[in-house]
Scaffold this active site. Sequence first.
Site, mmCIF file in Angstrom:
data_model
loop_
_atom_site.group_PDB
_atom_site.id
_atom_site.type_symbol
_atom_site.label_atom_id
_atom_site.label_comp_id
_atom_site.label_asym_id
_atom_site.label_seq_id
_atom_site.Cartn_x
_atom_site.Cartn_y
_atom_site.Cartn_z
ATOM 1 N N ALA A 159 37.418 38.586 52.934
ATOM 2 C CA ALA A 159 37.510 39.890 53.612
ATOM 3 C C ALA A 159 38.685 40.723 53.107
ATOM 4 O O ALA A 159 39.018 41.739 53.711
ATOM 5 C CB ALA A 159 37.614 39.683 55.126
ATOM 6 N N TYR B 116 27.308 32.283 36.068
ATOM 7 C CA TYR B 116 27.319 33.107 37.299
ATOM 8 C C TYR B 116 25.908 33.161 37.890
ATOM 9 O O TYR B 116 25.716 32.986 39.094
ATOM 10 C CB TYR B 116 27.837 34.521 37.004
ATOM 11 C CG TYR B 116 27.827 35.398 38.251
ATOM 12 C CD1 TYR B 116 28.652 35.096 39.332
ATOM 13 C CD2 TYR B 116 26.982 36.503 38.346
ATOM 14 C CE1 TYR B 116 28.629 35.877 40.488
ATOM 15 C CE2 TYR B 116 26.955 37.288 39.498
ATOM 16 C CZ TYR B 116 27.786 36.971 40.556
ATOM 17 O OH TYR B 116 27.770 37.730 41.705
ATOM 18 N N PRO C 77 22.820 41.893 46.306
ATOM 19 C CA PRO C 77 23.118 43.206 45.721
ATOM 20 C C PRO C 77 23.021 43.200 44.195
ATOM 21 O O PRO C 77 23.248 42.174 43.552
ATOM 22 C CB PRO C 77 24.563 43.484 46.148
ATOM 23 C CG PRO C 77 24.899 42.427 47.174
ATOM 24 C CD PRO C 77 24.037 41.254 46.832
HETATM 25 P P1 NDP Z 1 35.662 41.450 45.330
HETATM 26 O O1 NDP Z 1 36.332 40.847 44.146
HETATM 27 O O2 NDP Z 1 36.017 42.839 45.698
HETATM 28 O O3 NDP Z 1 35.862 40.510 46.608
HETATM 29 C C1 NDP Z 1 35.782 39.110 46.500
HETATM 30 C C2 NDP Z 1 36.350 38.476 47.760
HETATM 31 O O4 NDP Z 1 36.177 37.056 47.658
HETATM 32 C C3 NDP Z 1 37.829 38.749 47.947
HETATM 33 O O5 NDP Z 1 38.090 39.032 49.294
HETATM 34 C C4 NDP Z 1 38.479 37.428 47.554
HETATM 35 O O6 NDP Z 1 39.644 37.222 48.338
HETATM 36 C C5 NDP Z 1 37.395 36.423 47.961
HETATM 37 N N1 NDP Z 1 37.546 35.175 47.223
HETATM 38 C C6 NDP Z 1 37.336 34.965 45.901
HETATM 39 N N2 NDP Z 1 37.632 33.693 45.584
HETATM 40 C C7 NDP Z 1 38.026 33.088 46.740
HETATM 41 C C8 NDP Z 1 38.454 31.778 47.069
HETATM 42 N N3 NDP Z 1 38.546 30.814 46.135
HETATM 43 N N4 NDP Z 1 38.793 31.496 48.343
HETATM 44 C C9 NDP Z 1 38.713 32.457 49.293
HETATM 45 N N5 NDP Z 1 38.304 33.723 49.049
HETATM 46 C C10 NDP Z 1 37.968 34.033 47.776
HETATM 47 O O7 NDP Z 1 34.096 41.337 45.016
HETATM 48 P P2 NDP Z 1 32.789 41.716 45.874
HETATM 49 O O8 NDP Z 1 33.119 42.239 47.206
HETATM 50 O O9 NDP Z 1 31.927 42.519 44.984
HETATM 51 O O10 NDP Z 1 32.136 40.276 45.957
HETATM 52 C C11 NDP Z 1 31.770 39.649 47.174
HETATM 53 C C12 NDP Z 1 30.560 38.778 46.905
HETATM 54 O O11 NDP Z 1 29.491 39.597 46.474
HETATM 55 C C13 NDP Z 1 30.726 37.718 45.827
HETATM 56 O O12 NDP Z 1 30.103 36.533 46.254
HETATM 57 C C14 NDP Z 1 30.000 38.319 44.628
HETATM 58 O O13 NDP Z 1 29.512 37.325 43.758
HETATM 59 C C15 NDP Z 1 28.892 39.046 45.330
HETATM 60 N N6 NDP Z 1 28.229 40.124 44.599
HETATM 61 C C16 NDP Z 1 28.944 41.148 44.049
HETATM 62 C C17 NDP Z 1 28.284 42.171 43.391
HETATM 63 C C18 NDP Z 1 28.993 43.292 42.714
HETATM 64 O O14 NDP Z 1 28.432 43.867 41.774
HETATM 65 N N7 NDP Z 1 30.176 43.662 43.141
HETATM 66 C C19 NDP Z 1 26.816 42.207 43.323
HETATM 67 C C20 NDP Z 1 26.177 41.064 43.920
HETATM 68 C C21 NDP Z 1 26.859 40.087 44.554
HETATM 69 P P3 NDP Z 1 41.032 36.631 47.809
HETATM 70 O O15 NDP Z 1 41.137 36.969 46.348
HETATM 71 O O16 NDP Z 1 42.067 37.305 48.662
HETATM 72 O O17 NDP Z 1 40.924 35.171 48.081
HETATM 73 C C1 8X3 Z 2 26.804 40.992 40.624
HETATM 74 C C2 8X3 Z 2 25.722 41.793 40.004
HETATM 75 O O1 8X3 Z 2 24.548 42.245 37.778
HETATM 76 O O2 8X3 Z 2 26.939 41.830 37.703
HETATM 77 O O3 8X3 Z 2 26.307 39.862 41.260
HETATM 78 O O4 8X3 Z 2 25.410 40.033 38.118
HETATM 79 S S1 8X3 Z 2 25.670 41.443 38.323
#
Ligand code: NDP
Ligand code: 8X3
Length: 259
Positions: free
Chosen positions: A11, A159, A189
């Site tokens: 978050a 990934y 997404p």
């Molecule tokens: P962000 O990098 O903005 O957010 C990622 C979040 O995950 C951060 O709050 C980070 O918190 C947390 N996180 C990462 N590693 C850890 C860990 N080891 N322990 C605890 N928390 C962790 O990316 P998004 O909001 O885009 O990503 C959120 C999810 O959505 C992911 O699962 C990603 O794969 C997925 N996603 C993203 C897409 C995109 O294009 N952006 C599309 C599809 C899916 P902190 O670093 O403080 O620990």
């Molecule tokens: C994130 C979307 O297209 O970078 O999950 O894999 S993509």
Amino acid sequence: MSAPLILITGATSGFGEATARRFAAEGWRVIITGRRKERLDALQRELEGLHGTMDRHDRVHCLHFDVRDHDAVVHALAALPKEWQEIDVLVNNAGLAAGLDPIQDGRLDDWERMLDTNVKGLLYVSRAVIPGMIARGRGHIINIGSTAGKEVYPKGNVYCASKHAVDALSKGMRQDLLPHGIKVTQICPGLAETEFSVVRFHGDEQKAKAPYQGLTPLKGEDIANLAWFAATLPAHVCVNDLVVTPTAQASSMVVHRQA
Ligand code: NDP
Ligand code: 8X3
């Protein structure tokens, strides 16, 4: 009766942060988690301010742990004060992509970070939260998958594998938790501009911008809106799977970019 309670992993940024804001604004109590404690503290202060001074300290609870650390996950959840234990909705959102390389050039450290976070971390948190949901005979798990869990694109290898695992786990959870009245929703997404790309390209801001050039990407609020929609449907309705892309994206490889 107290307000419903949601726990959101990851978050401190992107989808997770936007989801915390959305549910808190709607009056839910939120448990926010992540590794970056200063961000959790700042978000807690912001969200506690939303509803004036009444009950503000009962609104937001921070848990600071790495989802890859099984002991830390178990300890953090077991140590929750009693009033924060009855989690209605769990959003398994913490995750990342690391690298975009052909399989033969992949870095071991990137592979381990992705698999340990996206797959094992999701399992550790779920395993700690599910028994309480079963005991209460209700609950909702929202897993953040990806279009990368529906198809594979060049250099996406590990990934994509991690998000295919989330797709399989979402289906498996839904089957196993069916007799317990627990809903399982997956949100998948496509291209979304958060910190995701900066993390994927190891901090290279220039490379991180490229995927979003010439189109309007999704943003955190878009996913927060879908989580809100799924979480607030009547008790007998469960959204199984939501695949959502920018309007300019038809699949991982078919993207319409303006010059
Ligand atoms: P962000 O990098 O903005 O957010 C990622 C979040 O995950 C951060 O709050 C980070 O918190 C947390 N996180 C990462 N590693 C850890 C860990 N080891 N322990 C605890 N928390 C962790 O990316 P998004 O909001 O885009 O990503 C959120 C999810 O959505 C992911 O699962 C990603 O794969 C997925 N996603 C993203 C897409 C995109 O294009 N952006 C599309 C599809 C899916 P902190 O670093 O403080 O620990
Ligand atoms: C994130 C979307 O297209 O970078 O999950 O894999 S993509």
